[in-house]
Scaffold this motif. Structure first.
Motif, PDB file in Angstrom:
ATOM      1  N   LYS A 100       0.834  -1.213   0.000  1.00  0.00           N
ATOM      2  CA  LYS A 100       0.000   0.000   0.000  1.00  0.00           C
ATOM      3  C   LYS A 100       0.863   1.255   0.000  1.00  0.00           C
ATOM      4  N   ALA A 101       1.945   1.239  -0.776  1.00  0.00           N
ATOM      5  CA  ALA A 101       2.823   2.400  -0.857  1.00  0.00           C
ATOM      6  C   ALA A 101       2.064   3.549  -1.528  1.00  0.00           C
ATOM      7  N   GLU A 102       1.887   4.624  -0.794  1.00  0.00           N
ATOM      8  CA  GLU A 102       1.106   5.764  -1.285  1.00  0.00           C
ATOM      9  C   GLU A 102       1.762   7.107  -0.996  1.00  0.00           C
ATOM     10  N   ALA A 103       2.371   7.237   0.164  1.00  0.00           N
ATOM     11  CA  ALA A 103       2.880   8.535   0.617  1.00  0.00           C
ATOM     12  C   ALA A 103       4.403   8.529   0.649  1.00  0.00           C
ATOM     13  N   PRO A 104       5.057   9.346  -0.158  1.00  0.00           N
ATOM     14  CA  PRO A 104       6.519   9.415  -0.107  1.00  0.00           C
ATOM     15  C   PRO A 104       7.057   9.683   1.295  1.00  0.00           C
ATOM     16  N   ASP A 105       6.360  10.488   2.095  1.00  0.00           N
ATOM     17  CA  ASP A 105       6.837  10.777   3.445  1.00  0.00           C
ATOM     18  C   ASP A 105       6.857   9.514   4.312  1.00  0.00           C
ATOM     19  N   ASP A 106       5.866   8.633   4.143  1.00  0.00           N
ATOM     20  CA  ASP A 106       5.879   7.369   4.879  1.00  0.00           C
ATOM     21  C   ASP A 106       7.098   6.536   4.510  1.00  0.00           C
ATOM     22  N   LEU A 107       7.417   6.527   3.230  1.00  0.00           N
ATOM     23  CA  LEU A 107       8.570   5.740   2.782  1.00  0.00           C
ATOM     24  C   LEU A 107       9.872   6.338   3.298  1.00  0.00           C
ATOM     25  N   ARG A 108       9.968   7.656   3.342  1.00  0.00           N
ATOM     26  CA  ARG A 108      11.170   8.284   3.909  1.00  0.00           C
ATOM     27  C   ARG A 108      11.317   7.927   5.390  1.00  0.00           C
ATOM     28  N   ARG A 109      10.215   7.891   6.104  1.00  0.00           N
ATOM     29  CA  ARG A 109      10.265   7.508   7.518  1.00  0.00           C
ATOM     30  C   ARG A 109      10.729   6.067   7.672  1.00  0.00           C
ATOM     31  N   ILE A 110      10.247   5.183   6.818  1.00  0.00           N
ATOM     32  CA  ILE A 110      10.647   3.775   6.893  1.00  0.00           C
ATOM     33  C   ILE A 110      12.121   3.627   6.544  1.00  0.00           C
ATOM     34  N   VAL A 111      12.568   4.349   5.527  1.00  0.00           N
ATOM     35  CA  VAL A 111      13.996   4.327   5.169  1.00  0.00           C
ATOM     36  C   VAL A 111      14.845   4.748   6.363  1.00  0.00           C
ATOM     37  N   ALA A 112      14.436   5.813   7.041  1.00  0.00           N
ATOM     38  CA  ALA A 112      15.190   6.290   8.197  1.00  0.00           C
ATOM     39  C   ALA A 112      15.192   5.259   9.319  1.00  0.00           C
ATOM     40  N   ALA A 113      14.069   4.580   9.512  1.00  0.00           N
ATOM     41  CA  ALA A 113      13.977   3.595  10.591  1.00  0.00           C
ATOM     42  C   ALA A 113      14.816   2.360  10.323  1.00  0.00           C
ATOM     43  N   LEU A 114      14.999   2.029   9.041  1.00  0.00           N
ATOM     44  CA  LEU A 114      15.706   0.796   8.675  1.00  0.00           C
ATOM     45  C   LEU A 114      17.142   1.046   8.244  1.00  0.00           C
ATOM     46  N   ALA A 121       8.776  -0.719  -3.152  1.00  0.00           N
ATOM     47  CA  ALA A 121       7.488  -0.067  -2.921  1.00  0.00           C
ATOM     48  C   ALA A 121       6.417  -0.776  -3.736  1.00  0.00           C
ATOM     49  N   LEU A 122       5.465  -1.372  -3.031  1.00  0.00           N
ATOM     50  CA  LEU A 122       4.383  -2.118  -3.670  1.00  0.00           C
ATOM     51  C   LEU A 122       3.199  -1.172  -3.892  1.00  0.00           C
ATOM     52  N   VAL A 123       2.973  -0.831  -5.144  1.00  0.00           N
ATOM     53  CA  VAL A 123       1.911   0.101  -5.520  1.00  0.00           C
ATOM     54  C   VAL A 123       0.654  -0.707  -5.803  1.00  0.00           C
ATOM     55  N   GLU A 124      -0.417  -0.473  -5.022  1.00  0.00           N
ATOM     56  CA  GLU A 124      -1.612  -1.307  -5.178  1.00  0.00           C
ATOM     57  C   GLU A 124      -2.913  -0.561  -4.902  1.00  0.00           C
ATOM     58  N   THR A 125      -2.863   0.766  -5.022  1.00  0.00           N
ATOM     59  CA  THR A 125      -4.070   1.577  -4.882  1.00  0.00           C
ATOM     60  C   THR A 125      -4.031   2.715  -5.898  1.00  0.00           C
ATOM     61  N   ALA A 126      -5.197   3.337  -6.099  1.00  0.00           N
ATOM     62  CA  ALA A 126      -5.255   4.488  -6.997  1.00  0.00           C
ATOM     63  C   ALA A 126      -4.340   5.600  -6.500  1.00  0.00           C
ATOM     64  N   ARG A 127      -4.340   5.847  -5.180  1.00  0.00           N
ATOM     65  CA  ARG A 127      -3.490   6.889  -4.623  1.00  0.00           C
ATOM     66  C   ARG A 127      -2.007   6.554  -4.822  1.00  0.00           C
ATOM     67  N   GLY A 128      -1.672   5.293  -4.672  1.00  0.00           N
ATOM     68  CA  GLY A 128      -0.293   4.886  -4.890  1.00  0.00           C
ATOM     69  C   GLY A 128       0.142   5.090  -6.322  1.00  0.00           C
ATOM     70  N   ALA A 130      -1.084   7.263  -8.394  1.00  0.00           N
ATOM     71  CA  ALA A 130      -0.975   8.707  -8.617  1.00  0.00           C
ATOM     72  C   ALA A 130       0.335   9.267  -8.069  1.00  0.00           C
ATOM     73  N   GLN A 131       0.909   8.611  -7.051  1.00  0.00           N
ATOM     74  CA  GLN A 131       2.135   9.084  -6.411  1.00  0.00           C
ATOM     75  C   GLN A 131       3.370   8.303  -6.852  1.00  0.00           C
ATOM     76  N   CYS A 132       3.243   7.398  -7.817  1.00  0.00           N
ATOM     77  CA  CYS A 132       4.356   6.483  -8.064  1.00  0.00           C
ATOM     78  C   CYS A 132       5.596   7.178  -8.607  1.00  0.00           C
ATOM     79  N   ARG A 133       5.445   8.278  -9.319  1.00  0.00           N
ATOM     80  CA  ARG A 133       6.644   8.992  -9.797  1.00  0.00           C
ATOM     81  C   ARG A 133       7.391   9.619  -8.630  1.00  0.00           C
ATOM     82  N   PRO A 166      -2.878   0.724 -18.535  1.00  0.00           N
ATOM     83  CA  PRO A 166      -2.417   2.065 -18.158  1.00  0.00           C
ATOM     84  C   PRO A 166      -1.620   2.076 -16.859  1.00  0.00           C
ATOM     85  N   ALA A 167      -2.043   1.281 -15.877  1.00  0.00           N
ATOM     86  CA  ALA A 167      -1.326   1.256 -14.603  1.00  0.00           C
ATOM     87  C   ALA A 167       0.064   0.667 -14.770  1.00  0.00           C
TER      88      ALA A 167
END
Length: 287
Positions: A100-114, A121-128, A130-133, A166-167
């Motif tokens: 459910k990768a959707e928010a770049p800020d969430d991914l930055r937080r996970i990168v920092a934690a790990l 990043a597993l893109v599996e929603t419309a919001r994801g 839209a944010q994949c770039r 398209p996706a």
């Protein structure tokens, strides 16, 4: 038991047929590694019931193989996410797959934690989608993957090649713009018909995707074969590179530098160790 070395990110870039295995089934870990897959995904998310999440985290290990081991955690915002991050930090897998990768800020937080553990990043929603770039350029994200079944559930659309085109194309474009390897395509849910897996993998390869997620060992050989250059492609590439410089004709078609770039890429792919057997490659005679 084996003592796996830290897997370099460039090896993760060449993964083409990773196999999911439930994280609460440790008796299957070694079997997954011996299946022919080029990576094993230990799944803490969909494959594990909510009541078994804690037990599954306790069963995690990576000493059963020298292949890349990817850990799929539960999504940000779920009750299990924080504990999964702690388990990932302790396990130190080759990569962590974030659903459910959707928010770049969430991914930055996970990168920092790990720290230095890279992310898929597993893109599996419309919001994801839209944010994949933006997701593709987050430092620490080394690959995109497509969760096509969840994507269709989110959009309430059919899981067919035409609907998903398209996706898939957007994920390929986002990966290229982010200087990432081709994305991993979603799973083929039909397990009884190997030709369906082969067709799906061939379509994904033609679009520019770089591999396909597998949910059963019998899918692996078909995915690997689809993403390896064929003998015909190798022969074409050799003839292109032997045709000379500038713009020339070869078999009634024009050959120029962009075509030669494609030919060089095919021969480079064929020379990769994971492709030699599938493609029947025996060296580059074109120089």
């Amino acid at each position: 038991m084996v003592t796996p070395d830290r897997i370099a990110p460039d090896r993760m870039a060449t993964v083409r047929a990773p196999l999911f295995v439930p994280a609460d089934r440790p008796e299957r870990f070694g079997k997954a590694a011996a299946s022919g897959a080029d990576a094993v995904i230990l799944d803490l998310e969909d494959a594990v019931a909510p009541t078994a999440k804690a037990a599954a985290r306790a069963m995690l290990r990576r000493d059963f193989t020298t292949l890349p081991v990817i850990l799929r955690i539960n999504a940000a915002g779920t009750a299990w996410h924080a504990d999964d991050l702690a388990a990932a930090a302790a396990l130190r897998p080759s990569a962590v797959m974030v659903p459910k990768a959707e928010a770049p800020d969430d991914l930055r937080r996970i990168v920092a934690a790990l720290a230095d553990i890279p992310l898929v990043a597993l893109v599996e929603t419309a919001r994801g989608l839209a944010q994949c770039r933006a997701i593709a350029v987050v430092p620490g994200v080394i690959r995109l993957a497509f969760g096509s079944v969840d994507f269709c559930a989110d959009l309430r659309c059919a899981h067919t090649p035409e609907v998903l085109l398209p996706a898939r194309s957007e994920l390929v474009l986002a990966s290229r713009l982010g200087d990432l390897p081709g994305p991993l395509d979603g799973v083929t849910t039909l397990l009884d018909d190997a030709t369906e897996t082969a067709r799906d993998a061939g379509r994904a390869r033609d679009l520019g995707m770089g591999g396909k997620l597998c949910i059963h060992p019998r899918q692996i050989e078909h995915v690997l074969a689809a993403f390896a250059p064929t003998a015909e492609q190798i022969d074409w590439a050799r003839r292109v590179l032997a045709s000379g410089d500038g713009a020339v004709q070869l078999g009634g078609t024009m050959v120029d530098e962009p075509v030669r770039q494609r030919a060089r890429a095919i021969l480079a792919e064929a020379a990769a160790p994971e492709n030699r057997r599938a493609a029947g490659f025996h060296g580059d005679s074109a120089g």
